[in-house]
Design an enzyme around this catalytic site. Structure first.
Site, PDB file in Angstrom:
ATOM      1  N   GLY A  60       0.933  -1.184  -0.037  1.00 18.50           N
ATOM      2  CA  GLY A  60       0.081   0.184  -0.244  1.00 18.50           C
ATOM      3  C   GLY A  60       0.860   1.297   0.074  1.00 18.50           C
ATOM      4  O   GLY A  60       2.108   1.480   0.634  1.00 18.50           O
TER       5      GLY A  60
ATOM      6  N   ARG B  38       1.018  -5.003  -5.291  1.00 21.56           N
ATOM      7  CA  ARG B  38       1.096  -5.797  -4.099  1.00 21.56           C
ATOM      8  C   ARG B  38       1.386  -7.426  -4.700  1.00 21.56           C
ATOM      9  O   ARG B  38       1.320  -8.263  -4.064  1.00 21.56           O
ATOM     10  CB  ARG B  38      -0.467  -5.968  -3.403  1.00 21.56           C
ATOM     11  CG  ARG B  38      -0.595  -4.764  -2.408  1.00 21.56           C
ATOM     12  CD  ARG B  38      -1.978  -5.122  -1.756  1.00 21.56           C
ATOM     13  NE  ARG B  38      -2.403  -3.855  -0.792  1.00 21.56           N
ATOM     14  CZ  ARG B  38      -1.734  -3.454   0.312  1.00 21.56           C
ATOM     15  NH1 ARG B  38      -0.708  -4.081   0.680  1.00 21.56           N
ATOM     16  NH2 ARG B  38      -2.152  -2.428   0.751  1.00 21.56           N
TER      17      ARG B  38
ATOM     18  N   GLY C   7       4.629  -7.390   3.879  1.00 18.72           N
ATOM     19  CA  GLY C   7       4.641  -8.120   2.668  1.00 18.72           C
ATOM     20  C   GLY C   7       6.020  -7.942   2.032  1.00 18.72           C
ATOM     21  O   GLY C   7       6.546  -9.107   1.615  1.00 18.72           O
TER      22      GLY C   7
ATOM     23  N   ILE D 210       1.276   2.880   6.863  1.00 21.24           N
ATOM     24  CA  ILE D 210       0.645   3.780   7.820  1.00 21.24           C
ATOM     25  C   ILE D 210       0.195   2.809   9.169  1.00 21.24           C
ATOM     26  O   ILE D 210      -0.105   3.368  10.108  1.00 21.24           O
ATOM     27  CB  ILE D 210      -0.815   4.322   7.102  1.00 21.24           C
ATOM     28  CG1 ILE D 210      -1.671   3.310   6.978  1.00 21.24           C
ATOM     29  CG2 ILE D 210      -0.580   5.338   6.076  1.00 21.24           C
ATOM     30  CD1 ILE D 210      -3.104   3.835   6.458  1.00 21.24           C
ATOM     31  N   ASP D 211       0.176   1.562   9.067  1.00 24.58           N
ATOM     32  CA  ASP D 211      -0.298   0.711  10.128  1.00 24.58           C
ATOM     33  C   ASP D 211       0.533   0.747  11.337  1.00 24.58           C
ATOM     34  O   ASP D 211       0.405   0.163  12.224  1.00 24.58           O
ATOM     35  CB  ASP D 211      -0.126  -0.718   9.714  1.00 24.58           C
ATOM     36  CG  ASP D 211      -1.473  -0.833   8.358  1.00 24.58           C
ATOM     37  OD1 ASP D 211      -1.249  -1.923   7.500  1.00 24.58           O
ATOM     38  OD2 ASP D 211      -2.113   0.078   8.172  1.00 24.58           O
TER      39      ASP D 211
HETATM   40  O1  F6P Z   1      -1.335  -1.503   4.847  1.00 27.71           O
HETATM   41  C1  F6P Z   1      -1.777  -0.376   4.646  1.00 27.71           C
HETATM   42  C2  F6P Z   1      -3.351  -0.542   4.502  1.00 27.71           C
HETATM   43  O2  F6P Z   1      -3.814   0.900   4.202  1.00 27.71           O
HETATM   44  C3  F6P Z   1      -4.035  -1.176   5.601  1.00 27.71           C
HETATM   45  O3  F6P Z   1      -4.319  -0.233   6.813  1.00 27.71           O
HETATM   46  C4  F6P Z   1      -5.279  -1.492   4.909  1.00 27.71           C
HETATM   47  O4  F6P Z   1      -6.088  -2.666   5.596  1.00 27.71           O
HETATM   48  C5  F6P Z   1      -4.953  -1.861   3.600  1.00 27.71           C
HETATM   49  O5  F6P Z   1      -3.744  -1.394   3.075  1.00 27.71           O
HETATM   50  C6  F6P Z   1      -5.979  -1.561   2.222  1.00 27.71           C
HETATM   51  O6  F6P Z   1      -5.307  -2.687   1.150  1.00 27.71           O
HETATM   52  P1  F6P Z   1      -5.549  -1.808  -0.342  1.00 27.71           P
HETATM   53  O7  F6P Z   1      -4.722  -0.650  -0.588  1.00 27.71           O
HETATM   54  O8  F6P Z   1      -4.908  -3.117  -1.281  1.00 27.71           O
HETATM   55  O9  F6P Z   1      -6.875  -1.909  -0.360  1.00 27.71           O
END
Ligand code: F6P
Length: 365
Positions: free
Chosen positions: A17, A79, A118, A140-141
């Site tokens: 992300g 991803r 990941g 951001i997590d």
């Molecule tokens: O890992 C960052 C994040 O924003 C998480 O907080 C969220 O659950 C996920 O990515 C969302 O993933 P994507 O951008 O693939 O929808």
């Protein structure tokens, strides 16, 4: 360990992300490598798939200017995992060897990967396939083991805190329960920090499975004291005690955030509306938390870890994640951190401080 050959050319990629601070980190790595250590920099587009497909070009020093305040990533991201790459032609391949081949064709001495959990795992698999890697923790997590903090986190907390600030006035005006769902995947760092900073009355995080009845009792006791509204900050990965016990009894994993039938925020809002009879609304802050310019704190953090990575590259030190420990930059062996997630300890000082000002975490109030 035999002395590794000097590093003269690196490839840099962003994966997972996106988050504010990525471009600031790219800038720090690029400027320091080129201007201080004479290391050439190849920008690799769209994460590991871009590496496998050779989507890369040489970046000059001036191309790293103007990136400090820019949101997102100029390199694009994805991803894809090296072991399971969806190539541009739609085929899905095990691309580890393809990545290794491109790494050699591009004449790289090291791959610098900016990413979350990941990406740390993916970088380790490339390292085991013979490539030299250095990673920077990005998300951001804030859930990457091996570093106290990741760039992107402070900006997300700032955005979420401002959202909570704004919800207070509408909650009070309508005597409502306002639920704000924030990101964080399976960790509660954003909800905890933004909830405390924004003065949420209730904070629900994955690390503390909540009892809706306890939350409802907190709302009711607030009402008895004339506080006819409540603010609830919910991490998207939060589950009730009932859901956790049911999953455990069935011997199954709790659903991933993206697989939930109903989001955490919607679930909590429905539970509280039923239990309290009060008007309840919920807001899912979502991708707003990942957008726009990084806060000064994230710019500083990205600059520190990016330039520290360049110093390591100049010394030929690879196979590490560049983290922050007790406000110092550290190099953590990738094997030590690639398979771990840093979740909120239930005795975290911030939880203790929050309880002392009466914040409810849905377990005891
Ligand atoms: O890992 C960052 C994040 O924003 C998480 O907080 C969220 O659950 C996920 O990515 C969302 O993933 P994507 O951008 O693939 O929808």
């Amino acid at each position: 360990m035999p002395k590794q050959p000097a590093i003269k050319r690196i490839g840099i990629l962003t994966a997972g992300g996106d988050c504010p601070g990525l471009n600031a980190a790219i800038r720090a790595v690029g400027k320091a490598c080129i201007s201080q250590f004479g290391i050439e920099v190849m920008g690799i587009y769209d994460g590991f798939r871009g590496l496998a497909e050779g989507h890369a070009r040489r970046f000059g020093l001036d191309e790293f200017s103007g990136l400090l305040t820019l949101g997102g990533t100029i390199l694009g991201t994805g991803r894809d995992k090296p072991e399971k790459l969806r190539l541009s032609d739609g085929s899905v391949v095990d691309g580890v060897e393809l990545c290794a081949q491109r790494y050699r064709e591009l004449g790289l001495d090291c791959l610098v990967c900016l990413g979350g959990n990941g990406t740390q795992r993916n970088a380790l698999s490339l390292m085991k396939a013979g490539m030299r890697v250095v990673t920077l923790p990005k998300t951001i997590d804030n859930d990457i083991w091996g570093t106290d903090v990741t760039f992107g986190y402070d900006t997300a907390v700032t955005i979420a805190t401002e959202a909570i600030d704004r919800l207070h006035s509408t909650a009070e005006s309508h005597q409502r329960i306002m639920v704000l769902e924030v990101m964080g995947n399976r960790s509660g760092w954003i909800a905890l920090a933004a909830g405390v900073a924004g003065g949420a009355d209730i904070i629900l995080i994955p690390e503390i499975p909540y009892d809706p009845k306890v939350v409802a009792a907190t709302v009711a006791s607030r009402g008895e004291r004339g506080r006819r509204f409540s603010i609830v900050a919910v991490a998207e990965g939060a589950f009730s005690l009932r859901e956790v016990k049911a999953a455990r009894k069935a011997g199954v994993e709790l659903p991933k955030v993206e697989d939930r039938e109903m989001s955490a925020g919607a679930t909590v809002a429905r539970e509280l509306a039923e239990l309290t009879g009060l008007e309840t609304r919920f807001t899912v802050l979502g991708y707003v938390q990942r957008g726009g310019t990084p806060t000064p704190a994230d710019r500083l953090l990205a600059t520190r870890v990016g330039t520290f990575a360049a110093q390591l590259l100049a010394k030929g030190k690879t196979g590490v994640l560049v983290g922050i420990r007790d406000n110092d930059c550290v190099a953590v062996p990738l094997e030590e951190c690639a398979d771990k997630r840093k979740v909120v300890p239930t005795d975290h000082p911030l939880i203790r401080h929050a309880r002392l000002v009466g914040t409810c975490f849905g377990d005891e109030c």
